[in-house]
Write a protein that holds these residues in place. Structure first.
Motif, PDB file in Angstrom:
ATOM      1  N   LEU A  10     127.367 -54.891  57.728  1.00  0.00           N
ATOM      2  CA  LEU A  10     126.011 -55.293  58.109  1.00  0.00           C
ATOM      3  C   LEU A  10     126.046 -56.649  58.807  1.00  0.00           C
ATOM      4  O   LEU A  10     126.891 -57.491  58.510  1.00  0.00           O
ATOM      5  CB  LEU A  10     125.111 -55.392  56.876  1.00  0.00           C
ATOM      6  CG  LEU A  10     124.796 -54.097  56.138  1.00  0.00           C
ATOM      7  CD1 LEU A  10     123.868 -54.383  54.960  1.00  0.00           C
ATOM      8  CD2 LEU A  10     124.180 -53.064  57.065  1.00  0.00           C
ATOM      9  N   ARG A  12     123.155 -59.788  60.416  1.00  0.00           N
ATOM     10  CA  ARG A  12     121.770 -60.238  60.482  1.00  0.00           C
ATOM     11  C   ARG A  12     121.709 -61.457  61.383  1.00  0.00           C
ATOM     12  O   ARG A  12     122.697 -62.163  61.583  1.00  0.00           O
ATOM     13  CB  ARG A  12     121.228 -60.565  59.085  1.00  0.00           C
ATOM     14  CG  ARG A  12     121.844 -61.798  58.453  1.00  0.00           C
ATOM     15  CD  ARG A  12     121.271 -62.088  57.081  1.00  0.00           C
ATOM     16  NE  ARG A  12     121.842 -63.306  56.511  1.00  0.00           N
ATOM     17  CZ  ARG A  12     121.578 -63.761  55.297  1.00  0.00           C
ATOM     18  NH1 ARG A  12     120.753 -63.096  54.504  1.00  0.00           N
ATOM     19  NH2 ARG A  12     122.131 -64.881  54.864  1.00  0.00           N
ATOM     20  N   SER A  60     127.644 -48.175  48.786  1.00  0.00           N
ATOM     21  CA  SER A  60     126.806 -48.104  47.576  1.00  0.00           C
ATOM     22  C   SER A  60     127.626 -48.251  46.307  1.00  0.00           C
ATOM     23  O   SER A  60     127.210 -48.935  45.373  1.00  0.00           O
ATOM     24  CB  SER A  60     126.039 -46.780  47.537  1.00  0.00           C
ATOM     25  OG  SER A  60     125.141 -46.713  48.608  1.00  0.00           O
ATOM     26  N   LEU A  65     124.301 -51.069  45.735  1.00  0.00           N
ATOM     27  CA  LEU A  65     123.061 -51.000  46.521  1.00  0.00           C
ATOM     28  C   LEU A  65     123.269 -50.020  47.668  1.00  0.00           C
ATOM     29  O   LEU A  65     124.364 -49.971  48.238  1.00  0.00           O
ATOM     30  CB  LEU A  65     122.724 -52.373  47.113  1.00  0.00           C
ATOM     31  CG  LEU A  65     122.510 -53.518  46.125  1.00  0.00           C
ATOM     32  CD1 LEU A  65     122.487 -54.848  46.863  1.00  0.00           C
ATOM     33  CD2 LEU A  65     121.215 -53.300  45.363  1.00  0.00           C
ATOM     34  N   PRO A  68     121.049 -50.243  53.746  1.00  0.00           N
ATOM     35  CA  PRO A  68     119.656 -50.283  54.206  1.00  0.00           C
ATOM     36  C   PRO A  68     119.404 -49.215  55.282  1.00  0.00           C
ATOM     37  O   PRO A  68     120.323 -48.806  55.988  1.00  0.00           O
ATOM     38  CB  PRO A  68     119.522 -51.693  54.792  1.00  0.00           C
ATOM     39  CG  PRO A  68     120.570 -52.492  54.088  1.00  0.00           C
ATOM     40  CD  PRO A  68     121.715 -51.539  53.876  1.00  0.00           C
ATOM     41  N   ALA A  93     120.600 -55.634  59.355  1.00  0.00           N
ATOM     42  CA  ALA A  93     119.774 -55.560  58.158  1.00  0.00           C
ATOM     43  C   ALA A  93     120.059 -56.778  57.295  1.00  0.00           C
ATOM     44  O   ALA A  93     121.127 -57.377  57.388  1.00  0.00           O
ATOM     45  CB  ALA A  93     120.097 -54.296  57.367  1.00  0.00           C
ATOM     46  N   ASP A  94     119.095 -57.121  56.477  1.00  0.00           N
ATOM     47  CA  ASP A  94     119.311 -58.183  55.509  1.00  0.00           C
ATOM     48  C   ASP A  94     119.524 -57.520  54.153  1.00  0.00           C
ATOM     49  O   ASP A  94     118.997 -56.441  53.898  1.00  0.00           O
ATOM     50  CB  ASP A  94     118.110 -59.131  55.468  1.00  0.00           C
ATOM     51  CG  ASP A  94     118.471 -60.502  54.935  1.00  0.00           C
ATOM     52  OD1 ASP A  94     119.597 -60.675  54.413  1.00  0.00           O
ATOM     53  OD2 ASP A  94     117.625 -61.403  55.009  1.00  0.00           O
ATOM     54  N   LEU A  95     120.291 -58.156  53.319  1.00  0.00           N
ATOM     55  CA  LEU A  95     120.557 -57.634  51.990  1.00  0.00           C
ATOM     56  C   LEU A  95     120.658 -58.826  51.057  1.00  0.00           C
ATOM     57  O   LEU A  95     121.328 -59.815  51.369  1.00  0.00           O
ATOM     58  CB  LEU A  95     121.878 -56.861  51.991  1.00  0.00           C
ATOM     59  CG  LEU A  95     122.177 -56.052  50.742  1.00  0.00           C
ATOM     60  CD1 LEU A  95     121.446 -54.708  50.821  1.00  0.00           C
ATOM     61  CD2 LEU A  95     123.661 -55.800  50.611  1.00  0.00           C
ATOM     62  N   ASP A  96     119.987 -58.747  49.924  1.00  0.00           N
ATOM     63  CA  ASP A  96     120.011 -59.821  48.937  1.00  0.00           C
ATOM     64  C   ASP A  96     121.311 -59.727  48.140  1.00  0.00           C
ATOM     65  O   ASP A  96     121.465 -58.838  47.303  1.00  0.00           O
ATOM     66  CB  ASP A  96     118.797 -59.686  48.020  1.00  0.00           C
ATOM     67  CG  ASP A  96     118.752 -60.734  46.925  1.00  0.00           C
ATOM     68  OD1 ASP A  96     119.625 -61.637  46.894  1.00  0.00           O
ATOM     69  OD2 ASP A  96     117.841 -60.650  46.084  1.00  0.00           O
ATOM     70  N   VAL A 100     123.649 -57.580  44.127  1.00  0.00           N
ATOM     71  CA  VAL A 100     124.865 -56.765  44.116  1.00  0.00           C
ATOM     72  C   VAL A 100     125.331 -56.531  42.676  1.00  0.00           C
ATOM     73  O   VAL A 100     125.423 -57.463  41.879  1.00  0.00           O
ATOM     74  CB  VAL A 100     125.978 -57.450  44.944  1.00  0.00           C
ATOM     75  CG1 VAL A 100     127.328 -56.787  44.712  1.00  0.00           C
ATOM     76  CG2 VAL A 100     125.625 -57.423  46.420  1.00  0.00           C
ATOM     77  N   TRP A 127     127.161 -63.641  52.903  1.00  0.00           N
ATOM     78  CA  TRP A 127     126.972 -63.658  54.351  1.00  0.00           C
ATOM     79  C   TRP A 127     127.799 -64.793  54.948  1.00  0.00           C
ATOM     80  O   TRP A 127     127.821 -65.901  54.409  1.00  0.00           O
ATOM     81  CB  TRP A 127     125.495 -63.877  54.682  1.00  0.00           C
ATOM     82  CG  TRP A 127     124.642 -62.703  54.323  1.00  0.00           C
ATOM     83  CD1 TRP A 127     123.899 -62.549  53.194  1.00  0.00           C
ATOM     84  CD2 TRP A 127     124.441 -61.517  55.099  1.00  0.00           C
ATOM     85  NE1 TRP A 127     123.259 -61.340  53.221  1.00  0.00           N
ATOM     86  CE2 TRP A 127     123.571 -60.683  54.379  1.00  0.00           C
ATOM     87  CE3 TRP A 127     124.933 -61.087  56.328  1.00  0.00           C
ATOM     88  CZ2 TRP A 127     123.170 -59.445  54.854  1.00  0.00           C
ATOM     89  CZ3 TRP A 127     124.526 -59.849  56.802  1.00  0.00           C
ATOM     90  CH2 TRP A 127     123.659 -59.040  56.069  1.00  0.00           C
TER      91      TRP A 127
END
Length: 155
Positions: A10, A12, A60, A65, A68, A93-96, A100, A127
């Motif tokens: 990913l 961002r 996943s 997770l 996205p 995409a953003d992912l927190d 995780v 990130w």
């Protein structure tokens, strides 16, 4: 035929530029390493499984997770020093990363002890800027940083 692996990298956009999501490899062999000890969330396909489906499943499983809901673009393949061929897709995409929850694996530990222990597949995700990602990623995956940047420059 060489072993295969498939993953999702990913990216961002931030106020300071592009960032890429990497995962630090889990287990006792990697816990004290940082440089070239991070990976793109990835894994091996199950028999008959399409590579993109494997990439989504492994993301996943490793991060706990789902990928996205974004369009994923094929970044192609790269052969690792082990001979394994890794195929990677990217999406914006953003992912927190605080959300995780890594999956686990079992291995004999300590070596030749006869005991089996459980370890996280990855112990954290973070990130990174492209320059940081180049020094963090295992060497065989660095090519995908440049491929993301090339893709973004074209679009």
């Amino acid at each position: 035929m060489a072993k295969q692996s498939a993953g999702v990298l990913l990216h961002r956009a931030t106020a300071t530029g592009i960032e890429l999501l990497l995962a630090h490899m889990g287990g006792p062999l990697w816990e004290r390493k940082d440089e070239h000890a991070w990976t793109i969330p990835k894994g091996e396909p199950e028999e008959g499984e399409e590579l993109l489906d494997a990439a989504r499943r492994e993301f996943s499983e490793e991060l706990g997770l789902p990928v996205p809901v974004v369009d994923l673009v094929d970044l192609g393949q790269a052969r690792q020093s082990s001979g394994k061929v890794v195929t990677v897709w990217t999406g914006r995409a953003d992912l927190d990363v605080t959300a995780v929850v890594p999956g686990t694996f079992s291995m004999e530990w300590p070596p030749r002890s006869g005991r089996t222990a459980q370890f996280p597949e990855v112990d954290r995700a973070q990130w990174f800027s492209p320059d940081e990602a180049r020094s963090k990623l295992v060497k065989g995956q660095v090519v995908f940083v440049d491929r993301v940047l090339e893709l973004l420059a074209r679009t």
